[in-house]
Scaffold this motif. Structure first.
Motif, mmCIF file in Angstrom:
data_model
loop_
_atom_site.group_PDB
_atom_site.id
_atom_site.type_symbol
_atom_site.label_atom_id
_atom_site.label_comp_id
_atom_site.label_asym_id
_atom_site.label_seq_id
_atom_site.Cartn_x
_atom_site.Cartn_y
_atom_site.Cartn_z
ATOM 1 N N ALA A 127 0.833 -1.207 0.000
ATOM 2 C CA ALA A 127 0.000 0.000 0.000
ATOM 3 C C ALA A 127 0.868 1.257 0.000
ATOM 4 C CB ALA A 127 -0.921 -0.003 1.216
ATOM 5 N N ARG A 128 1.956 1.229 0.739
ATOM 6 C CA ARG A 128 2.848 2.389 0.757
ATOM 7 C C ARG A 128 3.552 2.565 -0.584
ATOM 8 N NH1 ARG A 128 5.719 1.322 6.678
ATOM 9 N NH2 ARG A 128 3.907 1.899 7.969
ATOM 10 N N SER A 129 3.953 1.449 -1.203
ATOM 11 C CA SER A 129 4.653 1.557 -2.487
ATOM 12 C C SER A 129 3.752 2.097 -3.588
ATOM 13 C CB SER A 129 5.208 0.190 -2.890
ATOM 14 O OG SER A 129 4.142 -0.725 -3.115
ATOM 15 N N TYR A 130 2.452 1.848 -3.470
ATOM 16 C CA TYR A 130 1.517 2.383 -4.448
ATOM 17 C C TYR A 130 1.090 3.815 -4.107
ATOM 18 C CZ TYR A 130 0.823 -1.855 -7.186
ATOM 19 O OH TYR A 130 1.007 -2.926 -8.033
ATOM 20 N N GLY A 131 1.603 4.345 -3.042
ATOM 21 C CA GLY A 131 1.330 5.735 -2.697
ATOM 22 C C GLY A 131 -0.062 5.989 -2.143
ATOM 23 N N LEU A 132 -0.658 4.982 -1.483
ATOM 24 C CA LEU A 132 -1.983 5.193 -0.907
ATOM 25 C C LEU A 132 -1.902 6.159 0.264
ATOM 26 C CD1 LEU A 132 -3.519 1.596 -0.852
ATOM 27 C CD2 LEU A 132 -3.875 3.392 -2.534
ATOM 28 N N ARG B 133 -3.061 7.983 3.880
ATOM 29 C CA ARG B 133 -3.395 7.397 5.182
ATOM 30 C C ARG B 133 -4.875 7.022 5.253
ATOM 31 N NH1 ARG B 133 0.048 8.117 9.576
ATOM 32 N NH2 ARG B 133 2.192 7.816 8.821
ATOM 33 N N ALA B 134 -5.726 7.888 4.706
ATOM 34 C CA ALA B 134 -7.163 7.595 4.731
ATOM 35 C C ALA B 134 -7.480 6.346 3.916
ATOM 36 C CB ALA B 134 -7.945 8.790 4.192
ATOM 37 N N ALA B 135 -6.839 6.204 2.768
ATOM 38 C CA ALA B 135 -7.068 5.025 1.933
ATOM 39 C C ALA B 135 -6.551 3.766 2.612
ATOM 40 C CB ALA B 135 -6.400 5.213 0.575
ATOM 41 N N GLN B 136 -5.414 3.858 3.305
ATOM 42 C CA GLN B 136 -4.885 2.705 4.024
ATOM 43 C C GLN B 136 -5.805 2.299 5.175
ATOM 44 O OE1 GLN B 136 -0.724 2.903 5.123
ATOM 45 N NE2 GLN B 136 -0.233 4.181 3.350
ATOM 46 N N LEU B 137 -6.346 3.289 5.874
ATOM 47 C CA LEU B 137 -7.271 2.979 6.955
ATOM 48 C C LEU B 137 -8.528 2.297 6.429
ATOM 49 C CD1 LEU B 137 -7.060 6.211 9.146
ATOM 50 C CD2 LEU B 137 -6.230 3.939 9.746
ATOM 51 N N ARG B 138 -9.029 2.786 5.282
ATOM 52 C CA ARG B 138 -10.266 2.257 4.725
ATOM 53 C C ARG B 138 -10.081 0.881 4.084
ATOM 54 N NH1 ARG B 138 -11.001 6.077 1.776
ATOM 55 N NH2 ARG B 138 -10.213 5.253 -0.207
ATOM 56 N N SER B 139 -8.986 0.685 3.383
ATOM 57 C CA SER B 139 -8.807 -0.528 2.587
ATOM 58 C C SER B 139 -7.954 -1.591 3.258
ATOM 59 C CB SER B 139 -8.177 -0.169 1.224
ATOM 60 O OG SER B 139 -8.955 0.788 0.545
#
Length: 279
Positions: A175-180, A182-188
């Motif tokens: 997720a970090r490598s794809y540049g998501l 923080r909100a997207a990481q929390l949601r997905s």
């Protein structure tokens, strides 16, 4: 003109739903049978005089008393008072547990810094706070909320910590490598992983909240079912004591079933609830 052969019928697709339907009907029937057997044994013990009626009234007398209480409006007011303290305490503990658990779990420095304090505070029995709660708030609902919130908070908080810690490191790095964001990481990523743990904590906290609400009413003296039990026991009305105990057990059963149903519907996609029976 050639006729196409009939499509093969897969018996497994027919047998499995039938087995599931039979299983879904079997569980409630077995549960009902167990209740009937328990009540029958209870009545036989009382009728045979194996236990003094002043210690164990008959099932008929207990449920007769329960029916009389159910026709009294004050009884339902006490049920409402107990459930009010339960709901408020559970709501406060759940919000605090989810927010603090998520924040501390996502920040490694905070988790390491609070680990010793958490391990020290968590084993403290909430009933040990009763004298402090009485001195601070008197015989009122806030005094009961102190011990309810304290006990339920740890149920939710610890489960959220476990849920956040269970996030796959490979998925997090991806997720970090794809540049998501923080909100997207929390949601997905974070929420789908931690959600089963959150529901487990809420279900455990709901049962603990009911226990502590009644305990607070018995010890602190604020109105509710717990106070009814204490007053009935002091007056020697044992049938009332057993009747109210049955009511508290039914409330606990209903609360647990409601949270199990909510958990199954919210986590229908998760393997932890696939094929699981509610009863």
């Amino acid at each position: 003109m050639t006729l196409a052969p009939p499509a093969p019928v897969h018996t497994s697709t027919v047998v499995v739903p039938r087995r599931r339907r039979r299983r879904s009907f079997r569980a409630p029937l077995l549960g009902l049978l167990g209740v009937v057997v328990f009540l029958g044994v209870w009545q036989l013990i009382s009728a045979a005089g194996l236990i003094n009626p002043s210690q164990l009234p008959s099932a008929v007398d207990t449920f007769t008393r329960l029916g009389t209480m159910a026709a009294d409006l004050e009884f339902w007011r006490n049920v409402g008072r107990t459930l009010t303290a339960w709901a408020i305490g559970l709501a406060i503990a759940s919000v605090l547990g989810i927010l603090l658990g998520g924040l501390i779990g996502l920040v490694p420095v905070l988790r390491r810094g609070t680990n010793t304090m958490v391990e020290f505070l968590r084993p403290i029995p909430s009933v040990a706070l009763i004298p402090l709660a009485i001195l601070t708030y008197g015989i009122q609902i806030p005094a009961a909320l102190v011990i309810i919130v304290y006990a339920c908070f740890w149920q939710v908080f610890v489960q959220v910590l476990y849920g956040v810690a269970d996030i796959d490191t490979v998925a997090r790095d991806t997720a970090r490598s794809y540049g998501l964001t923080r909100a997207a990481q929390l949601r997905s990523l974070v929420l789908p992983t931690a959600l089963p743990y959150i529901f487990t904590g809420l279900r455990l906290a709901a049962s603990v909240a009911l226990i502590l609400a009644i305990t607070a009413e018995m010890t602190i003296g604020n109105p509710g079912l717990g106070k009814v039990i204490i007053l009935a026991a002091s007056n020697g009305n044992i049938a009332t004591v057993y009747a109210v105990v049955i009511v508290t057990g039914l409330l606990g059963l209903i609360i647990n079933l409601v949270f199990r149903v909510l958990e199954r519907r919210a986590l229908a996609w998760h393997q932890s609830v696939r094929g699981e029976e509610v009863l």
